[in-house]
Structure formats: structure tokens, C-alpha cells
Write a protein that holds these residues in place. Structure first.
Motif, short mmCIF file in Angstrom:
data_model
loop_
_atom_site.label_atom_id
_atom_site.label_comp_id
_atom_site.label_asym_id
_atom_site.label_seq_id
_atom_site.Cartn_x
_atom_site.Cartn_y
_atom_site.Cartn_z
N HIS A 160 -14.76 -24.37 -13.25
CA HIS A 160 -13.87 -25.27 -14.00
C HIS A 160 -13.61 -26.55 -13.21
CE1 HIS A 160 -12.74 -21.91 -16.79
NE2 HIS A 160 -13.17 -21.22 -15.74
N ARG A 161 -12.46 -26.60 -12.49
CA ARG A 161 -12.10 -27.81 -11.74
C ARG A 161 -11.73 -27.47 -10.30
NH1 ARG A 161 -7.40 -30.29 -10.29
NH2 ARG A 161 -6.13 -28.86 -11.49
N TYR A 162 -10.63 -26.72 -10.10
CA TYR A 162 -10.18 -26.45 -8.74
C TYR A 162 -11.19 -25.61 -7.97
CZ TYR A 162 -8.81 -21.47 -8.65
OH TYR A 162 -8.82 -20.10 -8.62
N ASP A 163 -12.00 -24.85 -8.69
CA ASP A 163 -13.01 -24.00 -8.06
C ASP A 163 -14.38 -24.67 -8.04
OD1 ASP A 163 -13.37 -23.95 -10.80
OD2 ASP A 163 -13.63 -21.79 -10.96
N LEU A 164 -14.41 -25.99 -8.30
CA LEU A 164 -15.68 -26.71 -8.38
C LEU A 164 -15.74 -27.93 -7.48
CD1 LEU A 164 -18.45 -27.29 -9.72
CD2 LEU A 164 -17.20 -28.44 -11.57
N TYR A 165 -14.75 -28.82 -7.60
CA TYR A 165 -14.82 -30.11 -6.94
C TYR A 165 -14.23 -30.04 -5.53
CZ TYR A 165 -15.66 -31.65 -11.74
OH TYR A 165 -16.16 -31.80 -13.00
N GLU A 166 -15.10 -29.97 -4.52
CA GLU A 166 -14.63 -29.89 -3.14
C GLU A 166 -13.97 -31.18 -2.67
OE1 GLU A 166 -16.64 -26.84 -0.42
OE2 GLU A 166 -18.33 -27.96 -1.26
N GLU A 167 -14.34 -32.30 -3.25
CA GLU A 167 -13.71 -33.57 -2.89
C GLU A 167 -12.23 -33.57 -3.22
OE1 GLU A 167 -18.02 -34.14 -3.55
OE2 GLU A 167 -16.40 -33.21 -4.67
N GLU A 168 -11.84 -32.76 -4.20
CA GLU A 168 -10.44 -32.70 -4.62
C GLU A 168 -9.73 -31.47 -4.05
OE1 GLU A 168 -10.49 -32.82 -8.85
OE2 GLU A 168 -11.56 -34.72 -8.93
#
Length: 416
Positions: A160-168
Motif C-alpha cells: 500500500h503506502r507505509y509498507d512500500l515507500y522507504e523514502e517516507e
């Protein structure tokens, strides 16, 4: 014929919190494609309420809070030690351990401990049962995926999001091993698929990644009030806009307040916000200082999901606003467009795949938007005629939960 079992890994479902809305949309289709579904989650405490489950779906329990002794036992099993050596070597070869060793170790201990839970192992490795795994997340309960043994038929991972984007989110442990243990990766948007291919080129993920979008349920069939005027009409005394999110830093709900100070008010305007969070008190204080004749604000706080949808179905809402700094593809926006509500949203994550003039759903603003950017785009939507946007058409084509869930379930079951 062997029993076909799906082991579904969620973070909160079937508890009525967190990812319940997302997972519940897929449960009927998953239940129809497997003989039985066993759900495990990673939620602490006892739930106030639990979802009603189809007859062939059961809750295996929460894997949260495993005793320390069990984690240590998992760490020193021969199988896990051998697997740990391989995972560590892969992470080191990718240059990912530098500066992140402690996080890697913590994630490793957590993941191996979760995978060693006796209840989970009984569901995964029962003799004579054809077992498929579907992890709805790549973190939280998804940390156990690299430690799943080879007896299962296939392992499917949704990101999804928190489990995907390491920059964030920062360093996410053992990504290469996680992807290596996965037979199929379900990306919620084309943008997230592109991100994975660019971020992890050495993992050769192209053949594994399939875009399988989330969705929202069909809108409630509620007749609007008799005096409700068409969207864009000047016949009504005012307009209503809505936002729906947690009130936390990444959602930037307070920026809506600043934009409303600059928005031209040709007619009375009401802004309703659904959702609570750490910054709710601060938001209420900011709203209390607003002094604009014709502008009314209702901070509803935490609100039952069905009450939010009831509001959409019975009120003539002129626009939905999302100004988050980071998103996957917001289900809140899917729900809004299913009710024909045009959207103003930041161009982050996969939002451009659901919001845009060319899509007929609304207007995008930059991720680093100014107050004037938001005020200008919102004014444009509020002044548009009733035929300027057709949000529900995109929802029907791309974000109908029933259609998307059937496609996902068939893919996981190996029938699509």
C-alpha cells in the motif's frame, strides 16, 4: 481432492478498526474461491466489536504480543538460523544493512517470532491441505512472510503506502527476502508498480507484480431530500464540502483552514470534516479563530463509517478535499466519487490515477501546494456546472469493490 485453504494475514481485521474497511471488501469473494479461510491479525488487546464472517471463514487469533521465550525459541531453530543466514547475506549484498542493522535485527526477531506461532503453523502446514497465503500488508503482520516455509502452494503480498515507500517510512527490513519469498505482489496502483520496479531493479519483480486495485462498496441507495438542488446549481442557499481522514501531521487537515480563509465566498459554505486524531484539539482551536461571515465548520471527529456514507447519500456535497502529503490510493476518495462527488486532492502516490480533470473526477494540486493553489482549485470545482465532472463513471470502471475483489480472489486462487 485436498482442501483448499487460504491463510489471510491482516493487521486488524476482523476487528472493526484499522484495515477492516479494506479487507472486508474482499472477504466474500475470497471465501467463494476457497474451501476455507483462516484469518490472523496483528492487533493488541481485545476488540470492542468483530466483523461478521462468512460460514467458511474463521479467526485464527492475533499474533501480537508473542512471549519473549517463544521468539527466542524461533530464533534458534535450525530452519530459521539457516534462513536467517540467507536473508542477512542478501540484505548485506544489496548494501541495505549500513545504518540499519538494529532495525533489521528487530524486524527479524519479530518476523520469525510471528511465523513460529503454533496456531499459524497449524494453519499453514497441515498435511493434506493445499494452503495459499495472502498477506494484506508488507509490514506489521507481513514481517512474517520471509519466514514461511516451502510447503505452502503460493504466497501473495499486497503493498500500500507505509509498507512500500522507504523514502517516507524509512528503512523497511529485508525487502529483497520478502519479495523473494513472494510468488505474487499485488500493487494497488500503476504508480506503486512502477516504484517497485525502479526501486528494486535487482530483484527482477516485473513478472511478479500485478496491479490489483482496492475499491469501495456500491453507494447507499438513499433518496436525497426533496429540496436538494443539483450540484452546481445557484438555487440552494449554500454549498457543502467534506474531508475525511485522521487528523495527524501527514494528512495536513489544518491546511484546509488556511485555504478557506482565501476562498471567495459568493454563497454560504459549510465544511464538514470526519475523523479524529492526535491533532484534533489543535484543529478545533484553529477553527474557533476563524471569522468569515458565510463560512461554517463542523469538525465531527471520529465517526462511524456508515454515518459518513449516510451523509454522502443524503446531502448535496459539492466537493471532497484530500491534502495529504502521502497516499497510496485513498479509499476515502473512492467512496466520494462513488457518490458523484468531485475531488480536490494532492498529487501524491497513486492519487493521479483516481483524481484529475481528464478523468472527470476533479482537480489535482501539487504535493507542496500553497494555500492559493487549494483555494483556486476548490473555487473552480464549486463554480463548475452540474455536468463538469462525472466522478461515478470512473468509480464504476476502476474502483468498484465487488468487481475488484472478484478479480483479486480469482488471481490468488489461481483461476484468473
Amino acid at each position: 481432492m485436498a482442501v483448499r485453504r487460504l491463510v489471510l494475514l491482516a493487521n486488524q481485521y476482523p476487528f472493526l478498526s484499522g484495515d477492516h474497511v479494506f479487507v472486508a471488501a474482499e472477504i466474500p469473494a475470497l471465501a467463494a474461491h476457497f474451501d476455507e479461510v483462516v484469518v490472523f491479525n496483528y492487533a493488541p488487546g481485545e476488540p470492542a466489536e468483530m466483523a461478521a464472517l462468512p460460514a467458511n471463514v474463521s479467526f485464527g487469533g492475533s499474533l501480537y504480543g508473542m512471549p519473549r521465550a517463544e521468539k527466542i525459541k524461533a530464533l534458534f531453530s535450525a530452519h530459521n538460523l539457516l534462513r536467517l543466514a540467507g536473508v542477512t547475506l542478501l540484505e548485506a549484498r544489496r548494501g541495505r544493512l549500513t545504518g540499519h542493522f538494529r532495525t533489521f535485527v528487530a524486524g527479524t526477531i519479530a518476523g520469525m517470532g510471528l511465523a513460529n506461532d503454533s496456531r499459524l503453523r497449524a494453519a499453514l502446514y497441515e498435511h493434506g491441505v493445499d494452503t495459499t497465503v495472502y498477506s494484506f500488508w508488507g509490514m506489521g503482520i507481513g514481517m512474517l512472510v520471509p519466514w514461511i516455509r516451502g510447503q505452502v502452494a503460493s504466497v501473495n503480498l499486497r503493498l500500500h503506502r507505509y509498507d512500500l515507500y522507504e523514502e517516507e517510512s524509512g528503512y523497511l527490513p529485508f525487502r529483497p527476502a520478502l519479495f523473494g519469498r513472494t510468488d505474487r505482489i499485488l500493487a494497488i496502483s500503476q504508480q506503486s508498480r512502477d516504484y517497485l520496479l525502479e526501486k528494486y531493479p535487482r530483484e527482477q519483480l516485473a513478472a511478479k507484480i500485478v496491479v490489483r486495485r482496492l475499491g469501495s462498496a456500491a453507494p447507499l441507495d438513499v433518496v436525497p431530500p426533496a429540496d436538494a438542488a443539483p450540484r452546481g446549481s445557484d438555487a440552494r442557499p449554500g454549498q457543502t464540502i467534506v474531508s475525511c481522514s485522521y487528523v495527524i501531521p501527514v494528512k495536513r487537515v489544518d491546511r484546509i483552514v488556511e485555504a478557506l480563509k482565501k476562498l471567495p465566498l459568493d454563497t454560504p459554505l459549510t465544511w464538514i470534516h470526519f475523523g479524529g486524531g492526535a491533532l484534533e484539539t489543535e484543529l478545533r482551536s484553529k477553527v474557533a479563530l476563524l471569522d468569515r461571515p458565510g463560512l461554517s465548520v463542523e469538525i465531527r471527529g471520529a465517526t462511524r463509517h456508515e454515518d459518513i456514507l449516510s451523509c454522502y447519500s443524503t446531502h448535496n456535497i459539492a466537493a471532497f478535499i484530500n491534502v495529504s502529503a502521502s497516499e497510496g490510493v485513498p479509499v476515502s476518495i473512492m467512496e466520494a466519487i462513488s457518490y458523484g462527488i468531485p475531488v480536490v486532492a494532492t498529487d501524491v502516490g497513486g492519487t493521479a490515477e483516481i483524481v484529475g480533470t481528464e478523468l472527470g473526477t476533479g482537480e489535482l494540486i501539487p504535493a507542496d501546494f500553497t494555500d492559493d493553489d487549494l483555494a483556486t482549485k476548490l473555487a473552480h470545482v464549486l463554480s463548475a456546472g452540474p455536468d463538469a465532472y462525472a466522478p461515478k463513471e470512473l468509480w464504476a470502471r476502476r474502483y468498484n469493490a465487488d468487481v475488484n475483489a472478484e478479480a483479486t480472489a480469482g488471481l490468488i486462487a489461481g483461476r484468473h
